[in-house]
Design an enzyme around this catalytic site. Structure first.
Site, short mmCIF file in Angstrom:
data_model
loop_
_atom_site.label_atom_id
_atom_site.label_comp_id
_atom_site.label_asym_id
_atom_site.label_seq_id
_atom_site.Cartn_x
_atom_site.Cartn_y
_atom_site.Cartn_z
CB CYS A 1 -26.41 -53.36 19.48
SG CYS A 1 -25.84 -54.90 20.13
CE LYS B 1 -22.02 -69.92 22.59
NZ LYS B 1 -22.63 -69.18 23.72
CD GLU C 1 -22.45 -51.17 22.23
OE1 GLU C 1 -21.62 -52.10 22.18
OE2 GLU C 1 -23.54 -51.24 21.68
CD GLU D 1 -27.12 -56.49 15.80
OE1 GLU D 1 -26.33 -55.68 16.38
OE2 GLU D 1 -28.12 -56.97 16.33
C1 SIN Z 1 -29.50 -55.46 19.77
O1 SIN Z 1 -29.33 -54.88 20.81
O2 SIN Z 1 -28.59 -56.12 19.25
C2 SIN Z 1 -30.81 -55.48 19.01
C3 SIN Z 1 -31.74 -54.45 19.43
C4 SIN Z 1 -33.02 -54.42 18.61
O3 SIN Z 1 -33.44 -55.40 17.98
O4 SIN Z 1 -33.62 -53.36 18.60
#
Ligand code: SIN
Length: 492
Positions: A296, A184, A394, A262
């Site tokens: 991230c 999804k 964040e 993650e």
């Molecule tokens: C992400 O923002 O979760 C992944 C970033 C990346 O693969 O560098």
């Protein structure tokens, strides 16, 4: 974006669920709108799935599992290689589709296609290297070995910030391992993921092996809830926020699914006085402004040693002020719109809070309403402190807060003073410091004099509340395999 490119992107648009090799509308007949974040215009209406759709996807994946897990690894590898080739063949159209639904500049979209496809190629090769062990003999007449088996049906839930790369790096290892998949994508960007699944089918992924449902924000909890409750789903893999990751871990605990999460980061970026400051500025620009700060691993807190603070801030602000903001359709754009209004509001709230608490705008610091409601100016703030929201959450946008520090110990302590631990970065030319600081940072990933970390060959993942599991590298398959111990007696 040229009309021609947009037309190419539109050839890849499919607007229904993909279950057991068929395009099917959502069982409840509902649909939801996917819009262009640059203009707010409708791109497509897609299926808004309910639990019955989620269940149908698992039915298909469970039925396809015995056949797929029995295929030879080299045959799975061949299918993945064909998929890789098809993705690259469609690079322009896929990049345009990413820009349409996610807003990143075309050049970045093209980069994401190559990046995402690299995981497919990597895991095509890894499929043929799933070794077990023959355990050194412990008793006469007994042979012990460990073999690796596909874990079963995998549920992949993916974010909007890299609509192709994030789903590719979950599906590719799952298929390589011999698992079947229900997926999804995020409600903001389902179209690229749907196109990717269509290409996988064209590449020869058999019916039922890879299934995808789309769902709106409102329907997603119930639809995914069906997967969480279904004991046939043996693994959840998720990229997204920490609160959602914790929810998935809690809810899948009933059937003890394996999980790879993650999750959010709050990446520190430390500039020591012995750093090459120009290199540090270049690295920070690359890490921070990729995808407009919506990653991230984007540096969220920039710690600069007091003796070089003024020089570094001047160098950085000059470069940030030059960044071109605009829609993906303008080839000169380096930063596109943020994904949605909630995202821009969060950025604005963080900056306002910082200003109230004593920060100083060196450049930016405002919405770019003249471009549209989702744009925010690339921003550098001086005098940031740990009291500010942007130090503790964040920001996920193009804002660089600069914190001053005096000693290495102080910098490392501040960097680690967060529940999160995904990426971290530091710049220094002192080899002893490089060794000390890389070991002291509490993070799954450390960039040392380097801002571009992403690679299919490297293990990507976090520690602490940034989650667990690794994507990419030789470790990336482990999350989709279980180890079976075979003990054979009576051999003498
Ligand atoms: C992400 O923002 O979760 C992944 C970033 C990346 O693969 O560098």
């Amino acid at each position: 974006m040229s009309m021609n490119l947009e037309l190419q992107a539109r050839t890849l648009i499919r607007d229904n669920n993909f279950i057991n090799g068929q395009w099917v509308a959502a069982a409840g007949g509902r649909r939801f709108a996917v819009t262009d974040p640059a203009t707010g215009k409708l791109v497509a209406d897609v299926a808004d799935s309910c639990p019955a759709d989620a269940r149908a996807a698992v039915d298909a994946a469970a039925a396809a599992l015995p056949g797929w897990r029995a295929t030879l690894p080299k045959d799975r590898a061949a299918v993945l290689r064909r998929w890789h080739a098809l993705i690259l063949e469609q690079q322009d159209a896929l990049a345009a589709l990413i820009s349409l639904e996610q807003g990143k500049p075309l050049a970045e979209g093209r980069g994401e296609i190559v990046y995402g496809a690299s995981y497919v190629a990597w895991f095509a090769d890894e499929a043929t290297r799933i070794y077990g062990d023959l355990i050194p003999q412990q008793q006469r007449g007994k042979r012990m070995s460990a073999i690796k088996e596909p874990i079963g049906v995998v549920a992949a839930i993916t974010p909007w910030n890299f609509p192709l790369a994030m789903i590719a790096r979950k599906i590719a290892p799952a298929l390589a391992a011999g698992c079947t998949v229900v997926a999804k994508p995020a409600e903001d960007t389902p179209l690229t993921a749907i196109a990717l699944v269509m290409l996988a089918h064209r590449a020869g992924v058999p019916d039922g092996v890879l299934n995808l449902i789309s769902a709106s924000r409102e329907s997603a909890v119930e639809a995914v809830g069906e997967w969480l409750a279904d004991s046939r789903v043996r693994k959840i893999t998720f990229t997204g926020s920490t609160p959602v990751g914790k929810y998935l871990a809690r809810e899948s605990a009933n059937s003890l699914k394996k999980a790879s999460l993650e999750l959010g980061g709050n990446a520190p970026f430390i500039v020591f006085e012995d750093a090459d400051l120009d290199a540090a500025v270049t690295g920070l620009l690359a890490a921070k402004f990729r995808n407009g700060g919506q990653t991230c691993v984007s540096p969220n807190r920039v710690y600069v040693q007091r003796s070089v603070y003024a020089r570094f801030s001047t160098l950085l602000s000059a470069k940030v002020a030059e960044l071109r903001v605009g829609p993906a359709s303008d080839p000169a754009s380096q930063i596109g719109p943020m994904i949605n209004v909630r995202a821009v509001e969060k950025i604005a709230r963080h900056v306002e809070d910082a200003l109230v608490n004593g920060a100083l705008v060196l450049t930016g610091g405002r919405r770019l309403a003249e471009l549209g409601p989702h744009y925010y100016a690339p921003t550098v703030l001086a005098n940031a402190t740990s009291r500010m929201l942007l130090c503790n959450e964040e920001t996920f946008g193009p804002v660089v807060p600069l914190f001053a520090f005096d000693t290495e110990q102080e910098a490392v302590q501040a960097a680690n003073d967060t529940p999160f631990g995904l990426a971290s970065y530091f710049y220094s030319q002192d080899v002893r410091r490089i060794d000390r600081v890389s070991r002291a940072l509490e993070a799954g990933i450390v960039g040392i004099n380097e801002g571009a970390l992403a690679s299919e060959a490297a293990p990507f993942g976090g520690v602490k509340e940034s989650g667990y599991g690794r994507e990419g590298s030789k470790y990336g398959l482990d999350d989709y395999l279980s180890i079976k111990y075979l003990c054979q007696g009576g051999l003498e």
